[in-house]
Design an enzyme around this catalytic site. Structure first.
Site, PDB file in Angstrom:
ATOM      1  CG  HIS A 174      20.581  36.079 -64.269  1.00 25.50           C
ATOM      2  ND1 HIS A 174      20.224  37.407 -64.670  1.00 25.50           N
ATOM      3  CD2 HIS A 174      19.801  35.131 -65.228  1.00 25.50           C
ATOM      4  CE1 HIS A 174      18.943  37.124 -65.106  1.00 25.50           C
ATOM      5  NE2 HIS A 174      18.930  36.169 -65.574  1.00 25.50           N
ATOM      6  CB  CYS A 200      24.956  38.545 -60.900  1.00 27.02           C
ATOM      7  SG  CYS A 200      23.258  38.150 -61.193  1.00 27.02           S
ATOM      8  CB  CYS A 234      22.392  41.733 -63.554  1.00 28.92           C
ATOM      9  SG  CYS A 234      22.082  41.876 -61.596  1.00 28.92           S
ATOM     10  CD  GLU A 235      17.255  46.945 -61.811  1.00 32.88           C
ATOM     11  OE1 GLU A 235      16.472  46.798 -60.791  1.00 32.88           O
ATOM     12  OE2 GLU A 235      16.839  47.467 -62.965  1.00 32.88           O
ATOM     13  CG  HIS A 236      19.925  43.508 -58.415  1.00 32.84           C
ATOM     14  ND1 HIS A 236      19.063  42.455 -58.757  1.00 32.84           N
ATOM     15  CD2 HIS A 236      19.154  44.799 -58.206  1.00 32.84           C
ATOM     16  CE1 HIS A 236      17.804  42.888 -58.506  1.00 32.84           C
ATOM     17  NE2 HIS A 236      17.746  44.034 -58.188  1.00 32.84           N
ATOM     18  CG  HIS A 237      25.355  41.653 -58.526  1.00 37.91           C
ATOM     19  ND1 HIS A 237      24.345  41.026 -58.720  1.00 37.91           N
ATOM     20  CD2 HIS A 237      25.983  41.739 -57.124  1.00 37.91           C
ATOM     21  CE1 HIS A 237      23.782  40.708 -57.504  1.00 37.91           C
ATOM     22  NE2 HIS A 237      24.738  40.992 -56.838  1.00 37.91           N
ATOM     23  CD  GLN A 265      15.333  35.941 -67.202  1.00 37.34           C
ATOM     24  OE1 GLN A 265      16.444  35.697 -67.027  1.00 37.34           O
ATOM     25  NE2 GLN A 265      14.584  34.885 -67.694  1.00 37.34           N
TER      26      GLN A 265
END
Length: 186
Positions: A144, A146, A75-78, A116
């Site tokens: 996920h 995250c 995940c590019e956020h976490h 995703q």
């Protein structure tokens, strides 16, 4: 590159209050750097290299489906993993793609920092670009970390995304056939 990444991981350990010189962590920065480099190796790949000319003449104009392709991404956020499977279909127009190439396309995009929704579209557009298919469909279902390990901590949550191009978007029957064949519609 590994040395730079290793130094950053050492700084992260220090920032967490850990001692990177203790026995269990001595080689952790280097191992973590190598792991991250491997998990993100999709950045070093191109569609042309992946396909490598594996397009074959065929008079088949019926749906081709490769389902249950396992995928692992971050995940590019976490920077936490999401894990699941992709189902990819296309309707050939004179050429079929080598079977393993579909899975390799999934892997190339999954091995980049992602969300995703974007991953699903990237796979669909890549298959379309390579095959010039009459239509392409991609469904991804993933869990996920995250969402499971932090935040709302929902252990049984699964995210589903789909992208339908060409005939799969234009024809309800074609879309329904695909969904039935992957077990997502009755």
């Amino acid at each position: 590159m590994i040395e730079d990444l290793s130094q950053h991981y050492r700084e992260i350990l220090l920032g967490l209050g850990e001692d990177p010189t203790r026995e269990g962590l001595l080689d952790t920065p280097k191992r973590a750097a190598k792991a991250m480099q491997y998990l993100c190796h999709g950045y070093g790949q191109t569609l042309d290299e992946i396909v490598n000319g594996a397009l074959f003449a065929s008079d088949n104009d019926e749906m081709v489906i490769v389902k249950d392709i396992e995928l692992y991404s971050l995940c590019e956020h976490h920077l936490l993993p999401f894990i699941g499977k992709a189902h990819v279909a296309y309707i050939p127009t004179g050429k079929v793609l080598g079977l393993s190439k579909v899975a390799r396309i999934v892997d190339m995009f999954a091995r980049r920092l992602q969300i995703q929704e974007s991953l699903t579209r990237q796979i669909a557009e890549a298959v379309q670009q390579v095959t010039s298919a009459a239509g392409v469909a991609v469904v991804i279902e993933a869990q996920h970390m995250c969402m499971m390990m932090r935040g709302v901590e929902k252990q049984n949550s699964v995210m589903n995304t789909s992208v339908m191009l060409g005939a799969f978007r234009a024809s309800t029957n074609t879309r329904q056939e695909f969904l039935q064949l992957i077990g997502r519609s009755k």
